[in-house]
Each structure stands twice: as C-alpha cells, then as structure tokens.
Design an enzyme around this catalytic site. Structure first.
Site, PDB file in Angstrom:
ATOM      1  N   GLU A  54      37.565  46.324  78.619  1.00 25.79           N
ATOM      2  CA  GLU A  54      36.162  47.248  79.107  1.00 25.79           C
ATOM      3  C   GLU A  54      35.467  46.765  80.116  1.00 25.79           C
ATOM      4  O   GLU A  54      35.164  45.662  80.765  1.00 25.79           O
ATOM      5  CB  GLU A  54      34.926  46.864  78.189  1.00 25.79           C
ATOM      6  CG  GLU A  54      34.984  47.322  76.531  1.00 25.79           C
ATOM      7  CD  GLU A  54      34.300  47.101  75.649  1.00 25.79           C
ATOM      8  OE1 GLU A  54      33.775  46.464  75.600  1.00 25.79           O
ATOM      9  OE2 GLU A  54      35.188  46.805  73.954  1.00 25.79           O
ATOM     10  N   CYS A  98      30.290  45.645  85.557  1.00 27.29           N
ATOM     11  CA  CYS A  98      30.780  43.897  84.275  1.00 27.29           C
ATOM     12  C   CYS A  98      32.321  44.005  84.586  1.00 27.29           C
ATOM     13  O   CYS A  98      32.165  45.176  83.945  1.00 27.29           O
ATOM     14  CB  CYS A  98      29.509  44.034  83.356  1.00 27.29           C
ATOM     15  SG  CYS A  98      30.138  42.637  82.410  1.00 27.29           S
ATOM     16  N   CYS A 135      39.330  36.286  73.741  1.00 30.24           N
ATOM     17  CA  CYS A 135      38.885  35.195  74.680  1.00 30.24           C
ATOM     18  C   CYS A 135      39.375  34.521  73.229  1.00 30.24           C
ATOM     19  O   CYS A 135      39.279  34.512  72.683  1.00 30.24           O
ATOM     20  CB  CYS A 135      38.326  35.475  74.624  1.00 30.24           C
ATOM     21  SG  CYS A 135      36.709  34.397  75.319  1.00 30.24           S
ATOM     22  N   CYS A 156      33.272  32.138  70.933  1.00 33.28           N
ATOM     23  CA  CYS A 156      31.551  31.595  70.325  1.00 33.28           C
ATOM     24  C   CYS A 156      31.181  32.954  68.839  1.00 33.28           C
ATOM     25  O   CYS A 156      31.902  33.857  68.983  1.00 33.28           O
ATOM     26  CB  CYS A 156      30.546  32.042  71.827  1.00 33.28           C
ATOM     27  SG  CYS A 156      31.597  31.206  73.427  1.00 33.28           S
ATOM     28  N   CYS A 181      29.644  36.936  69.674  1.00 36.13           N
ATOM     29  CA  CYS A 181      30.527  37.882  70.576  1.00 36.13           C
ATOM     30  C   CYS A 181      31.609  38.615  70.284  1.00 36.13           C
ATOM     31  O   CYS A 181      32.200  37.575  69.193  1.00 36.13           O
ATOM     32  CB  CYS A 181      31.017  36.262  71.679  1.00 36.13           C
ATOM     33  SG  CYS A 181      31.828  37.406  73.153  1.00 36.13           S
ATOM     34  N   GLU A 183      36.699  34.426  79.382  1.00 37.19           N
ATOM     35  CA  GLU A 183      36.357  33.856  79.342  1.00 37.19           C
ATOM     36  C   GLU A 183      36.918  33.382  81.004  1.00 37.19           C
ATOM     37  O   GLU A 183      38.226  33.030  81.118  1.00 37.19           O
ATOM     38  CB  GLU A 183      36.328  32.050  78.644  1.00 37.19           C
ATOM     39  CG  GLU A 183      36.211  31.250  79.609  1.00 37.19           C
ATOM     40  CD  GLU A 183      34.880  31.331  80.261  1.00 37.19           C
ATOM     41  OE1 GLU A 183      33.747  31.017  79.502  1.00 37.19           O
ATOM     42  OE2 GLU A 183      34.423  30.327  81.523  1.00 37.19           O
ATOM     43  N   SER A 235      30.500  34.155  85.515  1.00 41.28           N
ATOM     44  CA  SER A 235      29.459  33.710  84.184  1.00 41.28           C
ATOM     45  C   SER A 235      30.650  32.858  83.537  1.00 41.28           C
ATOM     46  O   SER A 235      32.145  32.933  82.548  1.00 41.28           O
ATOM     47  CB  SER A 235      29.544  34.999  82.783  1.00 41.28           C
ATOM     48  OG  SER A 235      29.156  34.230  81.974  1.00 41.28           O
ATOM     49  N   LEU A 238      24.410  29.241  78.389  1.00 38.49           N
ATOM     50  CA  LEU A 238      23.856  27.540  77.598  1.00 38.49           C
ATOM     51  C   LEU A 238      23.671  28.047  76.324  1.00 38.49           C
ATOM     52  O   LEU A 238      24.067  27.581  74.741  1.00 38.49           O
ATOM     53  CB  LEU A 238      22.703  27.220  78.489  1.00 38.49           C
ATOM     54  CG  LEU A 238      22.490  25.748  78.286  1.00 38.49           C
ATOM     55  CD1 LEU A 238      23.586  24.852  77.868  1.00 38.49           C
ATOM     56  CD2 LEU A 238      21.052  25.213  79.092  1.00 38.49           C
ATOM     57  N   CYS A 292      29.210  43.414  75.482  1.00 40.49           N
ATOM     58  CA  CYS A 292      31.474  43.371  76.454  1.00 40.49           C
ATOM     59  C   CYS A 292      31.438  43.427  74.916  1.00 40.49           C
ATOM     60  O   CYS A 292      30.902  43.006  73.314  1.00 40.49           O
ATOM     61  CB  CYS A 292      31.766  42.173  76.944  1.00 40.49           C
ATOM     62  SG  CYS A 292      30.989  40.144  75.843  1.00 40.49           S
TER      63      CYS A 292
HETATM   64  N1  SAH Z   1      33.015  33.333  78.747  1.00 39.80           N
HETATM   65  C1  SAH Z   1      32.080  33.907  79.849  1.00 39.80           C
HETATM   66  C2  SAH Z   1      31.897  35.255  79.476  1.00 39.80           C
HETATM   67  C3  SAH Z   1      31.453  36.118  79.210  1.00 39.80           C
HETATM   68  S1  SAH Z   1      30.198  36.708  78.191  1.00 39.80           S
HETATM   69  C4  SAH Z   1      30.444  33.415  79.413  1.00 39.80           C
HETATM   70  O1  SAH Z   1      31.016  33.000  78.090  1.00 39.80           O
HETATM   71  O2  SAH Z   1      30.146  32.701  79.859  1.00 39.80           O
HETATM   72  C5  SAH Z   1      28.546  37.292  79.384  1.00 39.80           C
HETATM   73  C6  SAH Z   1      27.947  37.085  78.403  1.00 39.80           C
HETATM   74  O3  SAH Z   1      27.545  37.858  77.732  1.00 39.80           O
HETATM   75  C7  SAH Z   1      27.458  34.726  77.849  1.00 39.80           C
HETATM   76  O4  SAH Z   1      26.441  35.100  78.104  1.00 39.80           O
HETATM   77  C8  SAH Z   1      28.078  35.349  76.436  1.00 39.80           C
HETATM   78  O5  SAH Z   1      27.312  34.192  76.218  1.00 39.80           O
HETATM   79  C9  SAH Z   1      26.719  36.842  76.728  1.00 39.80           C
HETATM   80  N2  SAH Z   1      27.079  37.596  75.111  1.00 39.80           N
HETATM   81  C10 SAH Z   1      28.245  37.394  74.132  1.00 39.80           C
HETATM   82  N3  SAH Z   1      28.140  38.175  72.811  1.00 39.80           N
HETATM   83  C11 SAH Z   1      26.593  38.402  73.149  1.00 39.80           C
HETATM   84  C12 SAH Z   1      26.097  39.331  72.377  1.00 39.80           C
HETATM   85  N4  SAH Z   1      26.314  39.193  71.229  1.00 39.80           N
HETATM   86  N5  SAH Z   1      24.606  39.421  72.430  1.00 39.80           N
HETATM   87  C13 SAH Z   1      23.325  38.639  73.710  1.00 39.80           C
HETATM   88  N6  SAH Z   1      24.674  38.256  74.353  1.00 39.80           N
HETATM   89  C14 SAH Z   1      26.132  37.706  74.568  1.00 39.80           C
END
Ligand code: SAH
Length: 347
Positions: A94, A107, A114, A118, A121, A162, A193, A217, A335
């Site tokens: 995407e 973006c 991934c 997390c 996500c 990532e 990021s 964070l 995303c």
């Molecule tokens: N892997 C990288 C980049 C991809 S995610 C990272 O972790 O930074 C891009 C951003 O979207 C990151 O800050 C991630 O934590 C955030 N993100 C992922 N899922 C989300 C959600 N459901 N709501 C808000 N932010 C989210």
C-alpha cells in the site's frame, strides 16, 4: 536461464560498472539513469539515444521494474489517495498520497508484511513475506506521480514494513530518490520511521543522512511498551533513547517521536508526565496520533479530551508536541488495512 537484473535498483556507479563490462563509455550510465529515473520509460526500445545493439543487450540482461495499480481509493473528505500496488510476484503493498499546503507527500511501504508484531498495527497481522527492492520502493513514488500528474516533494517511510529491517534496500532507495540525476527529492523532506531497531539506528547515524528519524515510541514505561511492541523486549526504552541521543549527536537532526494514544492503555496524565521526563532536554518533537481502530487488536482511540490533556501536559513540560491531523479516514488510509483485506479477497 539466469535471472534478469533489476536495473532500476542500480545507482550510477553500479550502472557504470555494468557498462564497462559491456565495453561501453561511462556516460551511457547517465543516459540510462535519465531514461529510468527522469523520463521514466518502461522499455529499452524507448531509449533512443542508445544504439539498437546496446538496447537489445540491455533487454536480454535486465528488466525495468514496474508496479501495477490493483486498487485506488480517493478520499471524499480531503483528496488523499490510497493505492494498492501489485508486485510482479502477485504480492501487494500500500501507498498513500496526501496533499498538504506545501505540496504532495507520499507514504511508502518498505516490506510485504512485517515481522515486528506491534499489537495495534494491521500491517503485521498476516506476518512477513519479503523485503521490497529499492526499485519497488521507488516505483511507488513514480507510479503515484504518473497516475496523478503531480510532483511529490516529501516522503514518509511509514507504510507497510519496518524500514530498518530492510536496511540495505532502504538506504539504497534513499540514495536513488535523492539523486540529482533522478527525482532529486531532498533528504530533509524524507522521514524514516522505526519501531526501534537499535543496532540499525546506530548504523543509520553513521551514514549521516539528512533524513528525519521517526521513532514509534507509543509508551513511557517498559511494561506497557513490551506489551504492545515486542521489539521492546529486545531493546528497552533506555537503550532506544540512548541510540536516539547518539543519532542526534552524529547527525544534528531532531528526532520525531510517534505516540499512538490508546484508550486506557497509554493515555493517562501520569503517562504524559513520565514521557515528558524521558524526553526532557532532547532535540525532539512528539507527534500524537489517536490510534486507528484495527479489529484484531481491539484497541480504541483515546477520546478527544484525553488527547488534549495529554498534549497540554507535554507542552507544559516544555516538550514540542502536535496532534497529527487524520487524513483519508473514509478510505482506511492507515497502513496495512487494504493489503490485509485484499489478502482474503484475492488469495
Ligand atoms: N515499522 C515502522 C513504520 C511503519 S508503521 C514503525 O514502526 O515506525 C508507521 C507508523 O504507524 C508507526 O508509528 C506505527 O506505530 C503507527 N501505527 C501502526 N498501526 C497504527 C494504528 N492502528 N494506529 C495508529 N498508528 C499506528
């Protein structure tokens, strides 16, 4: 037959080496780079300032990367466009194009799926498939520009994947997109990021690129962070922030901390205070994002009042803080959601 070479992932030096092997002068590398990255043709036969013989040789040894638009959604609210791109092996990623006052920002994804796991996500829920090549990351930018007839000035690597888990291809992509012979996008307009892959942050700092580093964070203590972000069990907050200090010291660049506010999980005033203490004195900025609802995770976004209180607490402690504007909320622009829905549709 041996595999064809991905010529769009080659930087000028690599192209020069290849042409040397073909007994061609090195200025041909610049011509080919120009066709691929400025004029953006998709066949060697269009490269009319090369001899027919060279075009045929290139065609037999190399391929020109291209992505196909499988789906395109346009937000009725703000014009944000979300693409689902099909890769040559029928995988999907995407890309989201956003319009701001200063221009267009995109973006991009860096991996198919991934590994990071997390909890909140969508990108990680179906697991990891493979890394994207430099040309597949580039093509997300090129195809969006071509499709919309616009010029993109800013890039955020916040799509699927990532970026620091695909370090070589991502840094190669940065080099290519920044090339004055190609798209020439300033590194100052690019954010990478990461969820906090500390050894790679240290490696990135050594490269001294002008990019902005964003750190996801999302918590102010190890217990909460480890619960929602498995990477924290490998590199805890202290180790991560030390690497951030090292990054700032080496590059002189301000770090952006992303903090997704999840109702009842990480959004109390005490947590805001603890976060302020962690970040005190750092050259940084905090971006608050009410978490996007992802059905497998079940997390809900903090209510408006809590978001404002959290922001104001950080501001009171002298931490530079903004609440991120939500774009494309009617097209699930967050995303991972489109690719995941598509997985059940096409597979
Ligand atoms: N892997 C990288 C980049 C991809 S995610 C990272 O972790 O930074 C891009 C951003 O979207 C990151 O800050 C991630 O934590 C955030 N993100 C992922 N899922 C989300 C959600 N459901 N709501 C808000 N932010 C989210």
């Amino acid at each position: 037959m041996s595999q064809k070479l991905d010529i769009k992932s080659f930087d000028i030096d690599k192209l020069k080496d290849m042409l040397k092997d073909l007994s061609q002068p090195s200025f041909r590398a610049n011509q080919i780079f120009d066709w691929l990255h400025k004029k953006r043709v998709y066949t060697f036969s269009e490269m009319t300032n090369l001899s027919e013989e060279l075009r045929n040789t290139l065609d037999s040894q190399c391929f020109i990367q291209s992505l196909e638009i499988k789906k395109k959604l346009t937000s009725k609210l703000d014009g944000t466009v979300k693409y689902l791109f099909e890769l040559s092996d029928k995988e999907y990623v995407e890309t989201v194009l956003m319009k701001y006052k200063y221009g267009y920002s995109i973006c991009v994804s860096s991996q198919v799926g991934c590994k990071m796991g997390c909890e909140f996500c969508a990108s990680t829920k179906a697991g990891f498939v493979r890394n994207l090549t430099p040309s597949e990351i580039l093509e997300q930018v090129y195809k969006a520009e071509e499709d919309m007839g616009v010029h993109i000035s800013h890039i955020v690597m916040m799509g699927i994947g990532e970026p620091l888990d695909n370090f070589e291809n991502v840094t190669e992509f940065l080099k290519l997109i920044n090339s004055p012979l190609g798209a020439n996008i300033s590194l100052r307009n690019i954010s990478v990021s990461t969820c906090g892959v500390v050894d790679k942050i240290i490696e990135l700092a050594k490269l001294k690129l002008g990019i902005t580093l964003s750190i996801s964070l999302h918590a102010s203590d190890d217990k909460t962070r480890s619960k929602i972000m498995p990477i924290n069990r490998r590199y805890n907050i202290e180790t991560l922030l030390k690497a951030c200090d090292d990054y700032t010291e080496k590059t002189g660049r301000r770090i952006s901390f992303e903090y997704a506010l999840i109702k009842g999980e990480n959004d109390s005033i005490d947590e805001a205070k603890r976060l302020a203490k962690l970040l005190k004195g750092k050259l940084c900025h905090v971006n608050l994002i009410p978490v996007n609802y992802v059905k497998e995770a079940g997390f809900e976004k903090s209510d408006k009042q809590s978001v404002i209180l959290f922001r104001d607490t950080l501001l009171r402690y002298g931490i530079n803080t903004t609440v991120r504007r939500t774009l494309g909320s009617d097209i699930e622009a967050a995303c991972g959601q489109l690719r995941r829905d598509n997985l059940t549709e096409v597979k």
